[in-house]
Design an enzyme around this catalytic site. Sequence first.
Site, PDB file in Angstrom:
ATOM      1  N   HIS A 172      28.315  40.983  43.949  1.00  0.00           N
ATOM      2  CA  HIS A 172      29.161  39.875  44.416  1.00  0.00           C
ATOM      3  C   HIS A 172      29.487  40.047  45.895  1.00  0.00           C
ATOM      4  O   HIS A 172      29.948  41.098  46.310  1.00  0.00           O
ATOM      5  CB  HIS A 172      30.467  39.825  43.609  1.00  0.00           C
ATOM      6  CG  HIS A 172      30.295  39.201  42.261  1.00  0.00           C
ATOM      7  ND1 HIS A 172      31.351  38.748  41.507  1.00  0.00           N
ATOM      8  CD2 HIS A 172      29.181  38.936  41.540  1.00  0.00           C
ATOM      9  CE1 HIS A 172      30.891  38.238  40.386  1.00  0.00           C
ATOM     10  NE2 HIS A 172      29.589  38.353  40.365  1.00  0.00           N
ATOM     11  N   TYR A 211      41.433  35.425  41.392  1.00  0.00           N
ATOM     12  CA  TYR A 211      42.767  35.995  41.161  1.00  0.00           C
ATOM     13  C   TYR A 211      43.782  34.892  41.489  1.00  0.00           C
ATOM     14  O   TYR A 211      43.795  34.399  42.619  1.00  0.00           O
ATOM     15  CB  TYR A 211      43.031  37.154  42.109  1.00  0.00           C
ATOM     16  CG  TYR A 211      42.229  38.415  41.877  1.00  0.00           C
ATOM     17  CD1 TYR A 211      40.933  38.558  42.373  1.00  0.00           C
ATOM     18  CD2 TYR A 211      42.784  39.499  41.188  1.00  0.00           C
ATOM     19  CE1 TYR A 211      40.205  39.730  42.181  1.00  0.00           C
ATOM     20  CE2 TYR A 211      42.070  40.682  40.992  1.00  0.00           C
ATOM     21  CZ  TYR A 211      40.780  40.788  41.493  1.00  0.00           C
ATOM     22  OH  TYR A 211      40.073  41.962  41.306  1.00  0.00           O
ATOM     23  N   PRO A 225      45.930  47.456  37.725  1.00  0.00           N
ATOM     24  CA  PRO A 225      44.530  47.020  37.778  1.00  0.00           C
ATOM     25  C   PRO A 225      44.236  45.936  38.815  1.00  0.00           C
ATOM     26  O   PRO A 225      43.076  45.566  39.003  1.00  0.00           O
ATOM     27  CB  PRO A 225      44.284  46.470  36.361  1.00  0.00           C
ATOM     28  CG  PRO A 225      45.624  46.075  35.867  1.00  0.00           C
ATOM     29  CD  PRO A 225      46.599  47.026  36.487  1.00  0.00           C
ATOM     30  N   LYS A 262      40.911  49.396  41.241  1.00  0.00           N
ATOM     31  CA  LYS A 262      40.650  50.671  41.920  1.00  0.00           C
ATOM     32  C   LYS A 262      40.552  51.885  40.999  1.00  0.00           C
ATOM     33  O   LYS A 262      40.109  52.953  41.437  1.00  0.00           O
ATOM     34  CB  LYS A 262      41.754  50.947  42.957  1.00  0.00           C
ATOM     35  CG  LYS A 262      41.717  50.009  44.144  1.00  0.00           C
ATOM     36  CD  LYS A 262      40.513  50.274  45.012  1.00  0.00           C
ATOM     37  CE  LYS A 262      40.267  49.199  46.024  1.00  0.00           C
ATOM     38  NZ  LYS A 262      38.872  48.767  46.091  1.00  0.00           N
ATOM     39  N   TYR A 282      39.432  46.020  49.435  1.00  0.00           N
ATOM     40  CA  TYR A 282      38.896  45.624  48.131  1.00  0.00           C
ATOM     41  C   TYR A 282      37.486  46.188  47.936  1.00  0.00           C
ATOM     42  O   TYR A 282      37.150  46.708  46.870  1.00  0.00           O
ATOM     43  CB  TYR A 282      38.884  44.093  48.014  1.00  0.00           C
ATOM     44  CG  TYR A 282      38.589  43.615  46.605  1.00  0.00           C
ATOM     45  CD1 TYR A 282      39.618  43.445  45.676  1.00  0.00           C
ATOM     46  CD2 TYR A 282      37.283  43.365  46.193  1.00  0.00           C
ATOM     47  CE1 TYR A 282      39.351  43.029  44.384  1.00  0.00           C
ATOM     48  CE2 TYR A 282      37.003  42.943  44.901  1.00  0.00           C
ATOM     49  CZ  TYR A 282      38.047  42.775  44.000  1.00  0.00           C
ATOM     50  OH  TYR A 282      37.784  42.364  42.712  1.00  0.00           O
TER      51      TYR A 282
HETATM   52  C1  PHB Z   1      37.939  43.355  34.841  1.00  0.00           C
HETATM   53  O1  PHB Z   1      36.874  42.731  34.900  1.00  0.00           O
HETATM   54  O2  PHB Z   1      38.313  43.892  33.792  1.00  0.00           O
HETATM   55  C2  PHB Z   1      38.796  43.443  36.052  1.00  0.00           C
HETATM   56  C3  PHB Z   1      38.343  42.905  37.235  1.00  0.00           C
HETATM   57  C4  PHB Z   1      39.135  42.963  38.371  1.00  0.00           C
HETATM   58  C5  PHB Z   1      40.368  43.574  38.305  1.00  0.00           C
HETATM   59  C6  PHB Z   1      40.822  44.124  37.130  1.00  0.00           C
HETATM   60  C7  PHB Z   1      40.028  44.064  35.986  1.00  0.00           C
HETATM   61  O3  PHB Z   1      41.130  43.615  39.426  1.00  0.00           O
END
Ligand code: PHB
Length: 389
Positions: free
Chosen positions: A72, A200, A292, A296, A384
């Site tokens: 990505h 997000y 989460p 990280k 990130y």
């Molecule tokens: C996930 O795909 O489980 C996932 C992706 C991004 C995050 C947290 C979890 O920031």
Amino acid sequence: MRTQVAIIGAGPAGLLLGQLLSRAGIDNVILEKRSLDYVLSRIRAGVLEQGTVEMLHEAGVAKRLAQEGLVHDGFALAFRGTLHRIDLKQLSDKTVTIYGQTEVTRDLVEARQALSRPTIYETDDLALHGIDTDSPYVSFRANGQRHELRCDFIAGCDGSHGISRHSVPTGASRSYERTYPFSWLGLLVDRPPASHELVYANHDRGFALCSMRSTQRSRYYIQVPTEDRVENWSDDKFFDELRRRLPADVADGVTTGPSLEKSVAPLRSFVAEPMRFGRLFLAGDAAHIVPPTGAKGLNLAVSDVHYLFDALHRHYRDNSDAGLATYSARALARVWKAVRFSWWMTGLLHHFPDRDGFDWRIQQAEFDYLAHSRAASTALAENYAGLPY
Ligand code: PHB
Ligand code: APR
């Protein structure tokens, strides 16, 4: 029994360290409390930093990752319906790869089996001894018998509930903690993702995240109250709430289906310092936890292992203990930056029940700044995509 490095825990940290050591000809044994099936069935995050992907290549376990991982170039932030894309490639010259932690673990387990290196599963009553001496050992029970594993070093890779961290005498360790007043409810479904990149979202009703495991499997999360329970959420209720928190065009892309898994996880930041005591070295979740939000957790476990492997390799190959002496400081310098970033991103994107209008206006200003300042977006992108080792 005797080995050079005793590794406690067969999560990604322990398995990756074992793989790198084995390839360098350094003998190691992994001791794991759970069964192999349990270890292989844990569902966790799935965003790999470029540095993590490089480490998995270095360890010789990236064949399937190279074939199946989704690269990505960016992801999106949504704020009350407005989308802002963070172009990771353009801003940081890096990408992230979508590949589930469960798959990383499976690849590492298979590589270890191919090298015929020992992992003892379903150990019990494990205890560390003599960690501040030159001859540490691990005692444990397996298959109904007591065993002692003598070693040069112990790698504590046993996660947040492990015993390694607690084997450091009180007074020799300090911990830092922040809990957040909400949890994440996650749902896994065999349907194509809502969007081809992660989204997000910050919404009045709370945070939401659209993620994925593949082009056919989606992973979604919504913020829920800390005390909420998975039984309170039917799949239909989950998808209704998710859609309400997303911008309309993203919500339209959500395809519902029966959940394969649904679970609630609390959010916490935690760091124990130092990451070394005598001949015990902590790595991964055994030493630190991040919420989460920045994805990280796994990436930090991998960077710890990078520093720890380097230190152990220099000890055995070059007869130099310089890496061992600086392991904790090197690892912690990177850990704290990821802890800061995860805390910041959590603050930007969630609804805090204990905060007021002032905090909400600050969140809005922060988002507006990100959307209009290349410098602000660049800072987000480089964190990130992963800071250098
Ligand atoms: C996930 O795909 O489980 C996932 C992706 C991004 C995050 C947290 C979890 O920031
Ligand atoms: N003895 C032996 N093994 C133990 C013990 C013990 N007393 N206690 C825990 N373990 C095992 C656990 O069963 C688990 O398999 O240690 C392993 C730790 O693995 P993880 O929890 O996956 O931790 P780590 O390898 O550091 O990986 C970090 O996992 O939790 C996520 O977000 C985190 O993605 C990050 C990654």
